[in-house]
Design a protein around this motif. Structure first.
Motif, PDB file in Angstrom:
ATOM      1  N   VAL A  59      27.732  42.416  33.190  1.00  0.00           N
ATOM      2  CA  VAL A  59      28.834  42.811  32.314  1.00  0.00           C
ATOM      3  C   VAL A  59      28.226  43.362  31.030  1.00  0.00           C
ATOM      4  CG1 VAL A  59      30.801  42.008  30.958  1.00  0.00           C
ATOM      5  CG2 VAL A  59      30.440  41.132  33.273  1.00  0.00           C
ATOM      6  N   VAL A  60      28.592  44.599  30.683  1.00  0.00           N
ATOM      7  CA  VAL A  60      27.959  45.271  29.541  1.00  0.00           C
ATOM      8  C   VAL A  60      28.966  45.662  28.464  1.00  0.00           C
ATOM      9  CG1 VAL A  60      25.960  46.122  30.826  1.00  0.00           C
ATOM     10  CG2 VAL A  60      28.075  47.461  30.813  1.00  0.00           C
ATOM     11  N   THR A  61      30.164  45.116  28.545  1.00  0.00           N
ATOM     12  CA  THR A  61      31.173  45.415  27.531  1.00  0.00           C
ATOM     13  C   THR A  61      30.647  45.053  26.147  1.00  0.00           C
ATOM     14  OG1 THR A  61      32.926  44.944  29.115  1.00  0.00           O
ATOM     15  CG2 THR A  61      33.543  44.975  26.782  1.00  0.00           C
ATOM     16  N   GLY A  62      30.715  46.006  25.218  1.00  0.00           N
ATOM     17  CA  GLY A  62      30.334  45.739  23.835  1.00  0.00           C
ATOM     18  C   GLY A  62      28.875  45.933  23.496  1.00  0.00           C
ATOM     19  N   VAL A  63      28.054  46.329  24.472  1.00  0.00           N
ATOM     20  CA  VAL A  63      26.631  46.458  24.145  1.00  0.00           C
ATOM     21  C   VAL A  63      26.338  47.709  23.318  1.00  0.00           C
ATOM     22  CG1 VAL A  63      25.937  45.177  26.201  1.00  0.00           C
ATOM     23  CG2 VAL A  63      26.013  47.676  26.279  1.00  0.00           C
ATOM     24  N   CYS A  64      27.225  48.711  23.381  1.00  0.00           N
ATOM     25  CA  CYS A  64      27.016  49.926  22.604  1.00  0.00           C
ATOM     26  C   CYS A  64      28.352  50.633  22.401  1.00  0.00           C
ATOM     27  CB  CYS A  64      26.023  50.864  23.300  1.00  0.00           C
ATOM     28  SG  CYS A  64      26.643  51.539  24.856  1.00  0.00           S
ATOM     29  N   LEU A  65      28.368  51.718  21.648  1.00  0.00           N
ATOM     30  CA  LEU A  65      29.617  52.394  21.315  1.00  0.00           C
ATOM     31  C   LEU A  65      30.308  53.000  22.530  1.00  0.00           C
ATOM     32  CD1 LEU A  65      28.931  55.665  21.425  1.00  0.00           C
ATOM     33  CD2 LEU A  65      28.030  55.254  19.157  1.00  0.00           C
ATOM     34  N   ASN A 101      13.480  47.238  11.226  1.00  0.00           N
ATOM     35  CA  ASN A 101      14.309  46.037  11.131  1.00  0.00           C
ATOM     36  C   ASN A 101      15.751  46.352  10.748  1.00  0.00           C
ATOM     37  OD1 ASN A 101      12.154  44.273  11.735  1.00  0.00           O
ATOM     38  ND2 ASN A 101      11.465  44.314   9.604  1.00  0.00           N
ATOM     39  N   LEU A 102      15.963  47.463  10.057  1.00  0.00           N
ATOM     40  CA  LEU A 102      17.302  47.802   9.584  1.00  0.00           C
ATOM     41  C   LEU A 102      18.207  48.310  10.694  1.00  0.00           C
ATOM     42  CD1 LEU A 102      19.369  48.345   7.317  1.00  0.00           C
ATOM     43  CD2 LEU A 102      18.284  50.577   6.997  1.00  0.00           C
ATOM     44  N   VAL A 103      17.701  49.158  11.564  1.00  0.00           N
ATOM     45  CA  VAL A 103      18.538  49.801  12.582  1.00  0.00           C
ATOM     46  C   VAL A 103      19.255  48.787  13.471  1.00  0.00           C
ATOM     47  CG1 VAL A 103      18.487  51.251  14.650  1.00  0.00           C
ATOM     48  CG2 VAL A 103      17.296  51.988  12.576  1.00  0.00           C
ATOM     49  N   PRO A 104      18.582  47.750  14.004  1.00  0.00           N
ATOM     50  CA  PRO A 104      19.301  46.810  14.875  1.00  0.00           C
ATOM     51  C   PRO A 104      20.423  46.059  14.170  1.00  0.00           C
ATOM     52  CG  PRO A 104      16.928  46.570  15.126  1.00  0.00           C
ATOM     53  CD  PRO A 104      17.146  47.431  13.921  1.00  0.00           C
ATOM     54  N   VAL A 105      20.363  45.980  12.852  1.00  0.00           N
ATOM     55  CA  VAL A 105      21.412  45.300  12.082  1.00  0.00           C
ATOM     56  C   VAL A 105      22.543  46.261  11.724  1.00  0.00           C
ATOM     57  CG1 VAL A 105      21.924  44.047   9.952  1.00  0.00           C
ATOM     58  CG2 VAL A 105      19.759  43.640  11.162  1.00  0.00           C
ATOM     59  N   VAL A 140      28.665  47.941  19.249  1.00  0.00           N
ATOM     60  CA  VAL A 140      29.506  49.139  19.341  1.00  0.00           C
ATOM     61  C   VAL A 140      29.360  50.055  18.136  1.00  0.00           C
ATOM     62  CG1 VAL A 140      31.187  48.015  20.850  1.00  0.00           C
ATOM     63  CG2 VAL A 140      31.499  47.916  18.357  1.00  0.00           C
ATOM     64  N   ALA A 141      28.573  49.660  17.133  1.00  0.00           N
ATOM     65  CA  ALA A 141      28.323  50.533  15.981  1.00  0.00           C
ATOM     66  C   ALA A 141      27.258  51.571  16.281  1.00  0.00           C
ATOM     67  CB  ALA A 141      27.910  49.707  14.759  1.00  0.00           C
ATOM     68  N   GLY A 142      26.562  51.432  17.402  1.00  0.00           N
ATOM     69  CA  GLY A 142      25.469  52.356  17.692  1.00  0.00           C
ATOM     70  C   GLY A 142      25.246  52.536  19.176  1.00  0.00           C
ATOM     71  N   CYS A 143      24.196  53.286  19.510  1.00  0.00           N
ATOM     72  CA  CYS A 143      23.797  53.559  20.896  1.00  0.00           C
ATOM     73  C   CYS A 143      22.436  52.904  21.124  1.00  0.00           C
ATOM     74  CB  CYS A 143      23.705  55.070  21.112  1.00  0.00           C
ATOM     75  SG  CYS A 143      22.763  55.567  22.578  1.00  0.00           S
ATOM     76  N   LEU A 185      19.579  55.531  21.249  1.00  0.00           N
ATOM     77  CA  LEU A 185      19.403  56.211  19.968  1.00  0.00           C
ATOM     78  C   LEU A 185      18.824  55.239  18.946  1.00  0.00           C
ATOM     79  CD1 LEU A 185      19.624  58.541  18.026  1.00  0.00           C
ATOM     80  CD2 LEU A 185      22.034  57.961  17.666  1.00  0.00           C
ATOM     81  N   ASN A 186      19.323  53.997  18.941  1.00  0.00           N
ATOM     82  CA  ASN A 186      18.769  52.994  18.031  1.00  0.00           C
ATOM     83  C   ASN A 186      17.273  52.830  18.250  1.00  0.00           C
ATOM     84  OD1 ASN A 186      21.386  52.643  17.223  1.00  0.00           O
ATOM     85  ND2 ASN A 186      21.535  50.488  17.793  1.00  0.00           N
ATOM     86  N   ASP A 187      16.868  52.853  19.504  1.00  0.00           N
ATOM     87  CA  ASP A 187      15.447  52.740  19.828  1.00  0.00           C
ATOM     88  C   ASP A 187      14.668  53.894  19.208  1.00  0.00           C
ATOM     89  OD1 ASP A 187      13.483  51.358  21.976  1.00  0.00           O
ATOM     90  OD2 ASP A 187      13.139  53.512  21.929  1.00  0.00           O
ATOM     91  N   MET A 188      15.233  55.092  19.271  1.00  0.00           N
ATOM     92  CA  MET A 188      14.554  56.255  18.697  1.00  0.00           C
ATOM     93  C   MET A 188      14.532  56.176  17.172  1.00  0.00           C
ATOM     94  SD  MET A 188      15.389  60.282  19.276  1.00  0.00           S
ATOM     95  CE  MET A 188      14.118  61.503  18.959  1.00  0.00           C
TER      96      MET A 188
END
Length: 357
Positions: free
Chosen positions: A166-172, A308-312, A317-320, A323-326
């Motif tokens: 179940v992956v609901t909510g893991v990304c936008l 450290n900032l990007v994962p926060v 659902v605020a990000g991808c 893309l966050n990894d990049m």
């Protein structure tokens, strides 16, 4: 404005033009390349090996290349998803003590504790160790076009089928009602687009990218390229990222799962992010293409804090996820900035061609 799937397909086709993924090296620039290739042990689908390679290349005003750093790691992943072993030709110690850890958060915390200077200096070795998390996450994609696909592989190996999560909510893109989700919250692969593309690193320039392993059998690769150069008071970063896997019976094409490009401008003196433009070349769902706009939240932030900032700032659902990894990896700009200090701005240079040209 509604998202247009045809526009994204045209963008992906434009990406296949020579020189878009790996453009010509610019005079007075630094190029960092890294690769993680997940290869299965022949005859044993429970275990695989990740071969990580990375290089920093400096190009002078005459376009002459000088390798200023190389690194490698070899990670053996066991049936439980943990590190059976971890080694590096350049840094044999203390990587051996990380055996038994999961390559995600557990390994990242251990590296930060045991080898703090690697992360503080944004080294090539740190890039390879940090990327083991994403490489292991994507590794089973190696079986997508092989011997019955990922589900058959999971059954043969006796491991959980990733598509049943179940992956609901893991990304936008994974929100209720999205075409990326089934009614019970799993990924809707029947709606996904995983295009075939040519081998990405074709170039007449032997220094365009470091050497990859030539391997048969099921394999998955994660590739990165980041070019940086000075432009007056700015430090410009042109980055590219791709996840792909082999196709059974083919050698000239691969399946592409994720592919992004990004151009970011940092203040050369402070490393504060001034502008960023993200191009989503290949993503699995139409809804994923809303992701580039999320990067704007990072404007004004310092390159040294992106990891450290990007994962926060772009959680769930605020990000991808990819893309966050990049965006996290753009912290490498801080480590590369010192190597670029000897380069004066060259106003005669022209910007690389965009896909719109």
């Amino acid at each position: 404005m509604p998202l247009n799937p045809n526009a994204f397909r045209q963008m992906a086709q434009a990406l296949n033009r020579p020189g878009v993924r790996v453009p010509a090296r610019r005079p007075n620039s630094i190029r960092r390349t890294s690769s993680h290739q997940s290869v299965w042990v022949p005859g044993d689908e429970r275990k695989y090996t990740i071969h990580g390679r990375a290089r920093d290349l400096r190009t002078d005003a005459g376009a002459h290349p000088v390798s200023i750093g190389e690194a490698s790691v070899t990670a053996a992943i066991g049936a439980d998803g943990r590190l059976d072993s971890l080694s590096s030709n350049e840094t044999p110690d203390p990587l051996g003590q990380f055996a038994g850890l999961r390559p995600g958060g557990e390994l990242r915390k251990a590296v930060a504790t045991v080898m703090p200077d690697e992360g503080a200096n944004d080294t090539l070795l740190h890039r390879l160790l940090d990327d083991l998390a994403g490489a292991t996450f994507m590794s089973t994609a190696a079986w997508y076009a092989w011997e019955g696909g990922i589900e058959a592989h999971a059954q043969r190996a006796g491991i959980p089928v990733m598509s049943n999560r179940v992956v609901t909510g893991v990304c936008l893109s994974h929100v209720p009602g999205s075409p990326a989700l089934t009614e019970d919250g799993r990924g809707a692969d029947e709606n996904a687009d995983h295009p075939l593309g040519p081998l990405p690193l074709a170039s007449l320039d032997p220094w365009a990218f470091h050497q990859l392993a030539d391997t048969d059998g099921p394999n998955q690769s994660r590739l990165r390229r980041t070019d940086i150069w000075r432009d007056e008071d700015d430090l410009v970063a042109d980055a590219w990222f791709q996840d792909s896997s082999a196709i059974q019976g083919e050698r000239s094409r691969r399946i592409i799962f994720h592919e992004y490009g990004a151009v970011a401008r940092f203040d050369a003196a402070t490393l504060a992010l001034k502008t960023i433009a993200v191009t989503p070349y290949v993503l699995p769902y139409v809804s994923c293409h809303a992701a580039p706009a999320t990067a704007k939240v990072l404007i004004g932030k310092n390159a040294r804090e992106l990891r450290n900032l990007v994962p926060v700032a772009l959680k769930g659902v605020a990000g991808c996820t990819h893309l966050n990894d990049m965006l996290r990896a753009l912290q490498d700009v801080a480590g590369l900035a010192a190597a670029s200090e000897g380069f004066a701005p060259d106003h005669e240079l022209t910007a690389p061609a965009s896909i719109a040209d």
